[in-house]
Enzyme design. Structure first.
Site, PDB file in Angstrom:
ATOM      1  N   GLN A  85      27.674 -14.165   2.993  1.00 54.97           N
ATOM      2  CA  GLN A  85      27.943 -15.529   3.425  1.00 54.97           C
ATOM      3  C   GLN A  85      29.427 -15.832   3.302  1.00 54.97           C
ATOM      4  O   GLN A  85      30.030 -15.510   2.289  1.00 54.97           O
ATOM      5  CB  GLN A  85      27.134 -16.475   2.535  1.00 54.97           C
ATOM      6  CG  GLN A  85      27.476 -17.943   2.693  1.00 54.97           C
ATOM      7  CD  GLN A  85      26.725 -18.796   1.685  1.00 54.97           C
ATOM      8  OE1 GLN A  85      25.538 -19.038   1.794  1.00 54.97           O
ATOM      9  NE2 GLN A  85      27.447 -19.249   0.679  1.00 54.97           N
ATOM     10  N   GLY A  86      30.008 -16.425   4.332  1.00 59.32           N
ATOM     11  CA  GLY A  86      31.407 -16.836   4.271  1.00 59.32           C
ATOM     12  C   GLY A  86      31.517 -18.345   4.385  1.00 59.32           C
ATOM     13  O   GLY A  86      31.717 -18.877   5.480  1.00 59.32           O
ATOM     14  N   TYR A  87      31.345 -19.022   3.273  1.00 58.66           N
ATOM     15  CA  TYR A  87      31.435 -20.492   3.269  1.00 58.66           C
ATOM     16  C   TYR A  87      32.679 -20.945   2.499  1.00 58.66           C
ATOM     17  O   TYR A  87      33.609 -21.482   3.056  1.00 58.66           O
ATOM     18  CB  TYR A  87      30.195 -21.123   2.618  1.00 58.66           C
ATOM     19  CG  TYR A  87      28.944 -21.177   3.478  1.00 58.66           C
ATOM     20  CD1 TYR A  87      28.878 -20.593   4.741  1.00 58.66           C
ATOM     21  CD2 TYR A  87      27.800 -21.828   3.015  1.00 58.66           C
ATOM     22  CE1 TYR A  87      27.716 -20.645   5.501  1.00 58.66           C
ATOM     23  CE2 TYR A  87      26.644 -21.893   3.774  1.00 58.66           C
ATOM     24  CZ  TYR A  87      26.602 -21.297   5.011  1.00 58.66           C
ATOM     25  OH  TYR A  87      25.456 -21.365   5.750  1.00 58.66           O
ATOM     26  N   SER A  88      32.680 -20.727   1.140  1.00 54.21           N
ATOM     27  CA  SER A  88      33.751 -21.274   0.289  1.00 54.21           C
ATOM     28  C   SER A  88      35.095 -20.667   0.637  1.00 54.21           C
ATOM     29  O   SER A  88      35.178 -19.527   1.096  1.00 54.21           O
ATOM     30  CB  SER A  88      33.454 -20.980  -1.181  1.00 54.21           C
ATOM     31  OG  SER A  88      32.276 -21.605  -1.587  1.00 54.21           O
ATOM     32  N   GLU A 100       7.273 -22.854   2.935  1.00 58.88           N
ATOM     33  CA  GLU A 100       6.424 -22.883   1.740  1.00 58.88           C
ATOM     34  C   GLU A 100       7.353 -22.902   0.549  1.00 58.88           C
ATOM     35  O   GLU A 100       7.615 -21.882  -0.054  1.00 58.88           O
ATOM     36  CB  GLU A 100       5.532 -21.639   1.689  1.00 58.88           C
ATOM     37  CG  GLU A 100       4.441 -21.653   2.740  1.00 58.88           C
ATOM     38  CD  GLU A 100       3.803 -20.280   2.918  1.00 58.88           C
ATOM     39  OE1 GLU A 100       4.428 -19.259   2.576  1.00 58.88           O
ATOM     40  OE2 GLU A 100       2.671 -20.249   3.411  1.00 58.88           O
TER      41      GLU A 100
END
Lengths: 402, 361
Positions: A125-128, A243
């Site tokens: 993931q490349g977010y911050s 779920e």
């Protein structure tokens, strides 16, 4: 009050048990010695039986089951009892696949979902970014469309699974003229390319779970955007509620507490097991009060989920409650260790050492819990504003508009 | 799987809440707080007429045939509304007679206790060298037919018609008001919504409950659950009051609730108290249906809620600033109520040690 699952679901439990008796552990093998092939073939059988990847359509490798929280809970319990493999964990199966199912094009779904959930493609993931942590939407990595390709420049940080990742999903500023949130797009890219450089970060435990990722004219095809241009913020916030595991974190806290109890039995005070000491017993029981509170609160939340009602404030409290339990456990463990707590836990990664000093990894890890996935102070803001209805923070309210 | 109140239980909750909102609203609570008697006979009889005092008693003696969970629902509301007067000690006394009494004792007392026509209390604590002795195995008051000695921290003993008394050997006996040698003195308790008294006996006749020793622990377990329920309700009222104040009070030209420092205090209070409702429910449910877990669950709930309520009540006073430190501000009721819930029937650490023993640590 009824904490049972009812006869219909007990029948479902029996079916799961019959399946597991036939399939796990693989014939003439101990569960711990199962090969990668045996685990993969078990997962295929479990998907065919409708037990794994229940929210994913069959054509993408899932078992495409109606959402049923209790059935999912029974499956987790029974698989857990015999320690059978469940779904793969990680960013690909848990974040990318559901996001693509909701927002992706047919081509993106066909290409990526099955391989993500079967572990053939590892995703990160490349977010911050260094300047965009709690205030994620202030991110500055740019994406420019040039000759049918996105060209990326900037830096991401706190990227996990970087060692093995083939692909990244990233939030990138593609519309510099648009507002803070409206300028962000959700892009997919290959990690193995000249414009992507990965530098591991060494953390306080000595591990390197995280990396910095630098983009210098990194490239990705124009149609590897998920959702519209400028819709990345919304796309990244959507997590399909299929779920939800309402009691998973409470069970983890209970497991952590059982470990603490074992430590209290093995550690000594004045030549006797620490667990016999009056103050240690009181301290253990005080933590147990919080662990039990979370267990019972998870039953309340599970019930509301089953009834299609909102848990309101309760669900906002889980993360900080779990974090608080982890911190209390680490403080008591530290106390029980005495001088051993000054030793470095040997043989990274954590948990491979024979001495009690391995607890110091939990001591440090409990700090990680208070930071990762929204710091405890950010959790307090959320509880105060969304849960208790207190006025929005002036600065945050100003740029709230997505 | 249904871990929530039923429609009937919610109706009970609403009915009692509405009754107390009308008959014992905060101005009335304040009057009673400052009053010598400490409770309102009209409220007491109203509760009796609604059937609240006999919820847990069998129908053949005038009860509703329900369980501890229903009593806990009521206790939570009383905690929330800081309702002054007797409740938990009365229903515990009736429970003891129902579960341990002879047919004659049950017939003589239960219908009158269910309706509130007679009022009962429990006298268990005795002074000891290292603090109060709350537990059956510690009781020393004579087990003969006549009692001589003292019981302390007896809730609302003044004016009670009947005392269920803890006896040496862990049994229970009945002493009626007006019995020879029986005397009651008021203790000056901090919590003026539940008054405490000291009861002395001198050659006082006592009518033993035949199965007292078998049920004493059960009755005390039920008490722990009801005090925990009261503490949850009180703690929730504290958070509500502190949040309401933060939304109203202005300083520096804005509502003080917009300041992050205060938000974080209030959020932490919510984290402490909101999730504990399930803990109380579970302890009540275990008492009613999971006997092997009941004592540990009750001890855990009482210990946890005892500390949480005191903690949240203290922070509520602080969040109110100067006004919170005054006699005229309502939040003092909950601070003082929290000290009662913390101490009565044993403090949190007593019950933590018991829980540790019961869980086999």
């Amino acid at each position: 009050m009824d904490l049972g699952y009812g006869t219909e679901y007990e029948a479902c439990r029996e079916q799961v048990r019959v399946f597991l008796r036939a399939q796990w552990p693989p014939r003439e093998t101990n569960a711990e010695d199962a090969t990668a092939e045996q685990i993969q073939s078990f997962r295929r059988a479990a998907v065919d039986a409708g037990y794994l990847y229940r929210n994913i359509p069959r054509r993408f490798g899932g078992s495409e089951q109606e959402a049923d929280i209790l059935a999912a809970q029974i499956i987790r319990e029974e698989f857990g009892t015999v320690r059978a493999p469940m779904e793969l964990t990680g960013q690909g199966p848990q974040m990318l696949a559901p996001t693509l199912l909701e927002w992706g094009t047919d081509w993106q779904k066909d290409h990526f979902v099955r391989k993500a959930i079967e572990g053939e493609h590892i995703w990160c993931q490349g977010y911050s970014e260094p300047g965009a942590g709690s205030d994620l939407a202030s991110l500055r990595t740019t994406g420019e469309l040039r000759d049918g390709e996105w060209v990326l420049n900037g830096q991401k940080i706190w990227t996990t699974h970087w060692k093995r990742a083939h692909y990244m999903f990233a939030l990138v500023r593609t519309e510099p003229e648009a507002g803070k949130h409206a300028g962000i797009s959700y892009l997919l890219l290959k990690m193995d390319q000249p414009g992507v450089e990965v530098r591991p970060l060494k953390q306080i435990t000595g591990d390197s779970e995280f990396a910095e990722v630098f983009f210098n004219d990194a490239r990705t095809p124009a149609d590897w955007i998920v959702g519209e241009r400028g819709a990345g913020w919304t796309v990244s916030r959507s997590l399909l509620r299929h779920e939800r595991n309402m009691i998973g974190s409470a069970n983890r806290s209970a497991g952590l507490f059982r470990s603490l109890l074992r430590l209290a039995r093995s550690a000594q005070i004045d030549g006797r097991p620490a667990v016999e000491d009056r103050q240690v017993r009181e301290a253990l029981a005080a933590i147990h009060g919080y662990v039990e509170t979370q267990r019972c609160s998870s039953y309340v939340q599970l019930t509301r989920e089953l009834q299609g009602r909102d848990s309101e404030t309760l669900s906002l409290l889980n993360k900080i409650s779990d974090t608080n339990i982890g911190q209390q456990v680490s403080l008591l463990a530290h106390r029980l260790l005495g001088a051993e707590s000054a030793l470095a836990p040997r043989g990274q990664p954590a948990g491979r050492t024979s001495g009690n000093e391995k607890w110091m990894n939990q001591f440090m890890g409990s700090l990680g819990m208070a930071i990762a996935g929204g710091t405890s102070n950010i959790q307090r803001n959320i509880i105060a504003e969304r849960g208790l209805g207190l006025p929005r923070d002036a600065a945050a309210a100003r740029d709230e508009k997505p | 799987m249904n871990f929530d109140l039923s429609d009937e239980q919610r109706l009970l909750e609403e009915t009692v809440d509405k009754f107390l909102a009308t008959e014992c609203a905060m101005p009335r609570v304040r009057e009673l707080f400052d009053d010598d008697a400490g409770f309102d006979e009209a409220v007491w009889h109203g509760l009796g007429e609604m059937g609240v005092l006999g919820l847990h008693l069998p129908e053949d003696v005038g009860g509703a045939g329900l369980e501890l969970l229903e009593l806990a629902v009521v206790a939570e509301i009383m905690g929330r509304r800081a309702t002054p007067g007797p409740f938990f000690e009365h229903v515990l006394a009736a429970m003891a007679i129902d579960r341990a009494g002879s047919e004659a004792q049950r017939e003589q007392w239960l219908p009158r206790l269910a309706s509130g026509e007679a009022r009962a209390t429990i006298a268990v604590a005795e002074g000891g060298a290292s603090g109060e002795c709350w537990r059956p195995e510690q009781w020393q008051l004579g087990d003969g037919s006549a009692l001589s000695g003292e019981k302390r921290f007896v809730p609302h003993a003044l004016g009670a018609d009947l005392f269920v008394v803890g006896l040496r050997g862990g049994g229970l006996g009945l002493v009626e008001s007006g019995a020879p040698g029986l005397a009651t003195q008021r203790l000056e308790g901090l919590d003026r919504t539940r008054r405490l008294d000291c009861v002395t006996f001198e050659e006082t006749p006592c009518d033993r409950l035949p199965r007292g020793a078998e049920v004493a622990t059960q009755v005390l377990d039920a008490g722990l659950v009801l005090l925990a329920a009261d503490a949850h309700g009180g703690g929730m009222a504290c958070v509500d009051a502190a949040v309401e104040y933060a939304k109203t009070r202005e300083q520096f030209g804005v509502k003080i609730g917009s300041f992050q420092a205060l938000k974080h205090q209030l959020a932490d209070m919510a984290v402490e108290i909101h999730p504990t409702r399930g803990l109380v429910w579970y302890a009540a449910h275990a008492f009613d249906h999971l006997p092997e877990e009941a004592s540990a669950a009750a001890a855990t709930a009482k210990a946890h809620l005892g500390d949480r309520f005191v903690d949240v009540a203290r922070r509520t006073i602080e969040a109110h600033g100067g006004i919170g430190y005054t006699w005229e501000c309502d939040v003092q009721f909950w601070l003082k109520r929290s000290l009662f819930d913390w101490a009565i029937l044993g403090d949190p650490n007593l019950h933590r040690r018991r829980a540790a023993d019961l869980l086999g640590w």
